[in-house]
Design a protein around this motif. Structure first.
Motif, PDB file in Angstrom:
ATOM      1  N   ASN A 183       0.857  -1.198   0.056  1.00  0.00           N
ATOM      2  CA  ASN A 183       0.045  -0.161  -0.122  1.00  0.00           C
ATOM      3  C   ASN A 183       0.867   1.426  -0.025  1.00  0.00           C
ATOM      4  O   ASN A 183       0.598   2.401  -0.642  1.00  0.00           O
ATOM      5  N   THR A 239      -7.712  -5.018  10.834  1.00  0.00           N
ATOM      6  CA  THR A 239      -8.384  -4.380   9.685  1.00  0.00           C
ATOM      7  C   THR A 239      -8.657  -3.273  10.233  1.00  0.00           C
ATOM      8  O   THR A 239      -8.698  -2.098   9.292  1.00  0.00           O
ATOM      9  N   ALA A 296      -8.031   0.301   8.385  1.00  0.00           N
ATOM     10  CA  ALA A 296      -8.914   0.661   7.761  1.00  0.00           C
ATOM     11  C   ALA A 296      -9.105   2.219   7.914  1.00  0.00           C
ATOM     12  O   ALA A 296      -9.450   3.000   6.885  1.00  0.00           O
ATOM     13  N   ASN A 313      -6.258  -0.701  -1.345  1.00  0.00           N
ATOM     14  CA  ASN A 313      -7.089  -1.888  -0.773  1.00  0.00           C
ATOM     15  C   ASN A 313      -7.044  -3.051  -1.627  1.00  0.00           C
ATOM     16  O   ASN A 313      -7.003  -4.211  -1.101  1.00  0.00           O
ATOM     17  N   THR A 339      -4.007  -5.123  -0.686  1.00  0.00           N
ATOM     18  CA  THR A 339      -4.170  -5.764   0.575  1.00  0.00           C
ATOM     19  C   THR A 339      -5.224  -7.121   0.496  1.00  0.00           C
ATOM     20  O   THR A 339      -5.073  -8.050   0.949  1.00  0.00           O
ATOM     21  N   ILE A 364     -11.944  -5.614   4.513  1.00  0.00           N
ATOM     22  CA  ILE A 364     -11.447  -4.639   3.744  1.00  0.00           C
ATOM     23  C   ILE A 364     -12.559  -4.187   2.854  1.00  0.00           C
ATOM     24  O   ILE A 364     -12.550  -3.097   2.481  1.00  0.00           O
ATOM     25  N   ILE A 398     -13.736  -0.071   2.811  1.00  0.00           N
ATOM     26  CA  ILE A 398     -13.984   0.691   1.664  1.00  0.00           C
ATOM     27  C   ILE A 398     -15.380   1.489   1.375  1.00  0.00           C
ATOM     28  O   ILE A 398     -15.410   2.540   1.571  1.00  0.00           O
TER      29      ILE A 398
END
Lengths: 331, 631
Positions: free
Chosen positions: A219, B511, B515, B555, B558, B584, B588
Motif C-alpha cells: 500500500n 483490519t 482501515a 485496498n 491488501t 477490507i 472501503i
C-alpha cells in the motif's frame, strides 16, 4: 495540531545509496540468521504434540522434563506460557508410537509427578497432591499435515507476489511493480530473520501476519507511486529524484499517521492479547516498522535506479486519446 | 455544495440499520437450554416430539421460554441453570424410560438469548470457533487406497461367482495391486468372459494381456468409478461419524468434508478426548442369525425370556414392532460380508425394500443357509455398544443366491431408507486416521475471547483519541466511520455465520487499524486542498475524489494478500483470512461512503462555509496561527 511542518521537499534521494546499503546489510544479516539458526517452526508445521497445562502453584519445569524423559519421550520441550503456573509441553513426532495417543500418555506421566513443585522432603506429597495439572489445550498434528501447510504457505506467498506485481504493472508501470515487490519481500525476509535470530516460534498466525503485512506495506509504495505519477503529470521541469522527493515528502504525514494507528492496534494486541497473540503482534510490529522504511526509502530509490522518467507516463496518456486534458477530463 | 442524492443517503441508512440489526444478537448473550436429539438413526425428530416434551415439562411444572425444533434436534430455552437441570431430568425420564437403552440424548446446552423475532430473521450471534468456546477438533484422513482395495477385493469375489454362473472357465481371479487379473487357458473363453463382464460390470475397464503361457484379462476400475467409490467412502464415513457422535449428546457437532479425502470433526464443549476418540473409532456391526421359531411361538418360553431367562443357546430381542423374538446365538453372517445396502422397491409387489449386496463368500453362505431353511425366519441384527437390535426378521421364501438380498415387508419408504442407512452406517467404508487433534479447555476459550476483545477495544480507543485530537471534527467523523466498519464487519460475520477464531479477532483489530488509512488519506487530502487555497466545499469534494483512486489501489493490494490466504490457508489462517477480506470490503464502503455522508450532513448544506474543523493548518511561509481559515 499539525505535526509535519515541512517547508521544502526533503532530499531523500540524495541519500538513496545509503538507504540501499542499509537494507542490503539488514537483508544479508536476516538471510545469515535464517541460514545458520533456521526458523523455530511450531508443531503445526513440524508435526508433533503440544499440551498446555495449568498448575495451581508454579511447578518445577526441570522435574516435569525429567519425568517425561523417564517415560520415554525423546527431547520434550517444557516451558512456561504466559504465567509461571502455565506450562507448555512439546513432544516431537516419533515414528514408532501411535501418535494420536501421545497426548494421553503425556498427561499420565504428568500425573505421576504431581505438581513437580520445588518443595522437597516429607511435606512434598501433601503440597503437590493439591497441585495437580489441569489440561487446557492439546494439539496433535500428524506429519502429512505439516508438510502440506509449509507447501500451502509457500504457494500463498507466491500468489501474493504474482498478484501484486501483475496489479501494479497494470495500474502503474513494471518498474514500480518490481521495485515495490522487492522492497516488500525484503521486509518479509527481515521479519523471518528476526524470528530466526530470537528463535521465536513461527506458527500459522505468524505466517498470516507476515502475508497481511506484505499486502499492507505494498500500500505504502502504492501511495508514494501514486504521487510520483501525479507529480510527473502535473509539474514539468523537475528531475526524477526531485519528483520522488516531492512525492515522499507530501505523503510522509499520512504514512506516519497511518502506520501509527495500525501500530497502536498491534501494540494493543501485544499488551492485552496474551501469549496466544504475542508472536502474531510481534510479526506485525516488525512488519509495520520496516514497512515504512522499505516501502518508502527502498522502493523509491529502486524505481530511480531502474530509470523511471516523465515520458513513461505522459506519453502513454497522449497515445490513448486526443484532446484529453491534464486532469483526464475529455471534452 | 456537497450533497448526496437521496438514494445514496437511503443506502447508507439502510446499510447501517441492517448492520445494527444483525449485530444485535451478539449483545444478548446466551441462556441455558436443554437439547434433545435422536441417538438412533431409525428414530427421527418429529413435530410430535415437540408437543410431547412440552407436556412433559408442563406436568413436571418446569417453566420454559420456548421450544425450537430443527432437523436434528429440539431445544428448550430455560430461565436459569437450576431449571435447566430440572428440565433435563424430567425430559430424560420421560423419553428414555430405560436408561440402558436410550433412544434420545438429552444434553445441556447454551442458546442465544436474542428474542425470537431476531432468530426468525436469521439474525444469530457470531459462530465462535473451538478456540473461543472450548472443545475438541479432529482432522481425520480417510484411507482411500484402503477403500479401493476393499472394493476390488469384493469385485474379484463377485467376478468369481459371475464366471461360475455364466459357465466361463477361468484359471484364477486375483487382485494384483490396483488391478484384477483373470487368467484363461483359451482365447475363446477370454472373448466370452469379456462379453460377460462388459454386460455385468460396467465399472471395469478391460485390457487383454499375455503372461507367459497364460492369457490374461486385466480389469481396472474406470476413473469415474474410482471417483464414485471415493465419494461414497467419504459420505459413508461422515454418516457413520454422525451416528456415533449423536450418541455423545454434543450440542452442535461439526462434521464436514475437507478436501478430497479428509473429514473435520469438531465437538464443542467436549473435554474428554479419550472418550470422543473411542466413539469415533468404534465399529457397529451387522449380524444375520436364525430365529428360533419353535421357541418364539411358545408363549410360556417367551414370558420367561422377557424376564431375562431365554432358553439355552438363544437371545431374547424385541423386534421393532414391539414383539419379542428368540434368536439363536450362532451367527450366520456378519456385516463384514456386506458390501452395500440401498433403499429401493420390490420388483413384483412394489413395496419399499432394502437391497443388500454381499461379497462372494457371504453370498455362498447365504445361499446355503437359505436353501436349508426355507419357511423359517432369519433375523438381521445391528450390534451397537455391545447390544443388539433386530432391524428386521423376514421369512425365507426361497433359496437366495447371487449375493443380492432383499429385505421387504411392512416397511414404509422412510423406514427402508433408514434401515439401508443403518446397515451402511454400521461400519466405515474405509479406515480413518486422526492426523490432527486439538483440545481447548473452556476457561482458555473464555480467556481468549477476553484477550481478543480487550486488544481490539484499547487499540480502537487509542486510534479514536488520536484521530479526534488531530483532525477534530473530521477525525470524529473518521472514528464514526470506523465504528460503522466494525458494525458492518460484525454484522456480516453474524449473517454469514463464519467461524470466528482468535486469529479472526486479531484480524478484526488489524483490519480496523488498516482501515483508518483511508480516512487519513482523505483528511490529509482535504487539508492539502485547503492549504493550496481551495474553498472549503471544493476541498471536501476534491479531497474525497482524489483520495478515492489511492484508497482503491491500496485496498486491492491488501485484498490480494487476503485472498491468497483464503485460498491456501487452513485452520487458524482461514479464520484470519475470512475476517480480513470481509473487513477490507466493509472498510472501503464505510470509510468513503459513510464518512462522506456524515461530512455532507454536517457541511453540505452550508452556503457560506469559511472554515472546516479539520485541525490546524500550517502553511509554509505563513506562520500565522489563523491559517485554519481558508481564504
Amino acid at each position: 495540531m499539525e505535526f509535519f511542518r515541512i517547508r521544502k521537499d526533503i532530499p531523500f534521494m540524495r541519500h538513496a545509496l545509503v538507504f540501499n546499503v542499509i537494507s542490503l546489510i539488514t537483508f544479508l544479516a536476516a538471510v545469515f540468521f535464517l541460514a545458520t539458526k533456521g526458523l523455530h517452526f511450531s508443531i503445526e508445521f513440524t508435526g508433533g504434540t503440544l499440551l498446555e497445562v495449568s498448575y495451581t502453584q508454579a511447578p518445577d519445569l526441570e522435574r516435569i522434563r525429567k519425568a517425561l524423559e523417564a517415560d520415554g519421550f525423546a527431547d520434550p520441550q517444557v516451558q512456561n506460557f504466559g504465567s509461571s503456573r502455565d506450562v507448555l509441553i512439546r513432544v516431537p513426532l516419533t515414528k514408532n508410537t501411535e501418535s494420536a495417543k501421545v497426548g494421553e500418555r503425556v498427561i499420565e506421566s504428568l500425573q505421576k509427578v504431581p505438581g513437580g513443585t520445588q518443595s522437597a522432603g516429607a511435606g512434598d506429597t501433601a503440597t503437590s497432591a493439591a497441585n495437580t495439572p489441569t489440561l487446557k489445550r492439546v494439539e496433535f498434528v500428524g506429519p502429512q499435515v505439516g508438510k502440506e501447510l509449509a507447501e500451502d504457505g509457500a504457494l500463498a506467498l507466491l500468489l501474493v507476489i504474482i498478484g501484486i506485481v501483475v496489479y501494479l504493472a497494470f495500474r502503474f508501470e513494471w518498474r514500480f511493480a518490481v521495485s515495490a515487490i522487492i522492497a516488500n519481500l525484503h521486509d518479509v525476509i527481515i521479519i523471518l530473520g528476526v524470528f530466526a535470530l530470537f528463535q521465536w516460534e513461527f506458527s500459522l498466525p505468524v505466517l498470516a501476519a507476515v502475508l497481511a503485512v506484505l499486502g499492507y506495506s505494498v500500500n505504502e509504495s502504492v501511495i508514494v507511486f501514486d504521487r510520483v505519477r501525479e507529480t510527473f503529470k502535473k509539474k514539468r521541469g523537475l528531475t526524477t529524484p526531485q519528483v520522488l522527493d516531492h512525492a515522499i515528502t507530501s505523503t510522509i504525514s499520512r504514512t506516519i499517521i497511518t502506520h501509527g494507528c495500525t501500530q497502536a492496534m498491534a501494540t494493543s494486541m501485544l499488551v492485552f492479547g496474551g501469549a496466544a497473540l504475542h508472536y502474531f503482534a510481534m510479526a506485525l510490529t516488525i512488519g509495520i516498522l520496516f514497512g515504512i522504511y522499505s516501502s518508502v526509502l527502498v522502493a523509491s530509490p529502486l524505481v530511480m535506479w531502474m530509470g523511471v522518467s516523465r515520458e513513461q507516463f505522459v506519453k502513454a496518456k497522449k497515445d490513448k486519446a486526443e484532446g484529453v486534458t491534464e486532469d483526464g477530463a475529455c471534452v | 455544495m456537497n450533497r448526496y442524492p437521496l438514494w445514496k443517503n437511503v443506502t447508507v441508512v439502510i446499510a447501517l440499520m441492517l448492520g445494527l440489526l444483525y449485530t444485535l444478537p451478539n449483545f444478548f448473550g446466551e441462556v441455558p437450554a436443554v437439547q434433545v436429539s435422536s441417538v438412533k438413526a431409525t428414530i427421527k425428530i418429529e413435530p410430535r416430539l415437540l408437543s410431547r416434551i412440552e407436556d412433559v415439562l408442563k406436568s413436571a411444572a418446569v417453566a420454559h421460554n420456548g421450544l425450537y425444533a430443527d432437523q436434528n434436534s429440539i431445544r428448550v430455552r430455560l430461565a436459569d441453570t437450576d431449571t435447566q437441570l430440572k428440565a433435563k431430568d424430567a425430559i430424560e425420564k420421560a423419553l428414555n424410560p430405560d436408561p440402558t437403552d436410550a433412544s434420545y440424548s438429552v444434553a445441556l446446552n447454551l442458546l442465544s438469548a436474542s428474542p425470537k423475532w431476531l432468530s426468525d430473521m436469521h439474525a444469530l450471534p457470531m459462530y465462535l470457533g473451538l478456540d473461543l468456546r472450548g472443545g475438541v477438533h479432529f482432522l481425520l484422513q480417510v484411507d482411500m487406497k484402503g477403500a479401493i482395495t476393499k472394493r476390488l477385493d469384493s469385485t474379484a469375489a463377485d467376478l468369481r461367482s459371475l464366471m461360475r454362473d455364466k459357465n466361463v472357465r477361468h484359471a484364477g481371479i486375483n487382485r494384483e495391486g490396483q488391478n484384477i487379473a483373470i487368467k484363461f487357458r483359451e482365447a475363446e473363453l477370454r472373448e466370452k468372459a469379456k462379453a460377460v463382464l462388459a454386460d455385468n460390470q460396467p465399472d471395469l475397464l478391460l485390457v487383454e494381456a499375455q503372461d507367459g503361457a497364460d492369457l490374461k484379462l486385466v480389469a481396472t476400475l474406470k476413473p469415474e468409478a474410482h471417483k464414485r467409490i471415493q465419494e461414497f467412502a467419504i459420505k459413508q464415513n461422515i454418516t457413520t461419524l454422525h451416528n456415533r457422535i449423536n450418541e455423545l449428546g454434543v450440542a452442535e457437532p461439526v462434521i464436514q468434508q475437507q478436501g478430497a479425502d479428509r473429514i473435520v470433526v469438531q465437538l464443542p464443549g467436549v473435554q474428554d478426548t479419550a472418550k470422543a476418540k473411542d466413539i469415533l473409532g468404534r465399529t457397529a456391526t451387522l449380524e444375520v442369525r436364525m430365529v428360533d421359531d419353535e421357541a418364539s411361538d411358545n408363549p410360556a418360553t417367551m414370558e420367561l425370556a422377557a424376564k431375562g431367562q431365554p432358553p439355552l443357546g438363544t437371545d431374547y430381542y424385541v423386534e421393532r414392532g414391539g414383539r419379542g423374538l428368540l434368536v439363536k446365538k450362532q451367527v450366520v453372517l456378519t456385516g463384514e460380508r456386506l458390501t452395500d445396502a440401498q433403499p429401493g422397491f420390490d420388483n413384483q409387489t412394489h413395496e419399499p425394500a432394502v437391497h443388500l449386496t454381499l461379497d462372494s463368500a457371504g453370498a455362498r453362505i447365504f445361499k446355503d443357509v437359505t436353501r436349508e431353511s426355507v419357511g423359517k425366519r432369519m433375523a438381521i441384527l445391528l450390534i451397537e455398544k455391545g447390544k443388539g437390535e433386530v432391524v428386521t426378521a423376514p421369512v425365507i421364501r426361497t433359496e437366495i443366491g447371487g449375493g443380492r438380498v432383499q429385505i421387504s415387508g411392512r416397511m414404509s419408504t422412510v423406514e427402508a431408507n433408514d434401515v439401508a442407512l443403518l446397515l451402511r452406517a454400521g461400519s466405515l467404508a474405509a479406515p480413518m486416521d486422526i492426523i490432527e487433534e486439538r483440545t481447548i479447555g473452556p476457561s482458555l476459550g473464555a480467556d481468549n475471547i477476553a484477550k481478543g476483545f480487550n486488544s481490539t477495544k484499547w487499540g480502537f480507543i487509542a486510534i479514536a483519541v488520536f484521530m479526534s485530537a488531530y483532525y477534530l471534527l473530521f477525525g470524529l467523523v473518521s472514528v464514526l466511520a470506523l465504528s460503522a466498519n466494525l458494525l458492518f464487519l460484525v454484522a456480516l460475520l453474524s449473517l454469514l455465520q463464519a467461524t470466528l477464531t482468535l486469529p479472526g479477532i486479531a484480524a478484526i483489530a488489524l483490519t480496523l487499524g488498516m482501515a483508518i488509512d483511508a480516512n487519513v488519506l482523505i483528511n490529509e487530502r482535504v487539508r492539502e486542498e485547503l492549504r493550496s487555497g481551495s474553498s472549503p466545499q471544493a476541498s471536501i469534494t476534491a479531497g474525497y475524489e482524489r483520495a478515492w483512486a489511492t484508497i482503491l489501489d491500496s485496498n486491492v493490494t491488501t485484498l490480494i494478500a487476503g485472498v491468497a490466504l483464503l485460498i491456501f490457508g487452513s485452520g487458524p489462517v482461514r479464520g484470519f483470512a475470512v475476517v480480513h477480506c470481509l473487513g477490507i470490503l466493509t472498510s472501503i464502503f464505510s470509510s468513503v461512503v459513510v464518512s462522506r455522508g456524515l461530512i455532507n450532513l454536517i457541511y453540505g448544506r452550508r452556503r457560506k462555509l469559511d472554515k472546516l474543523s479539520i485541525g490546524q493548518l500550517w502553511k509554509p511561509g505563513a506562520e500565522s496561527a489563523a491559517a485554519g481559515a481558508a481564504e
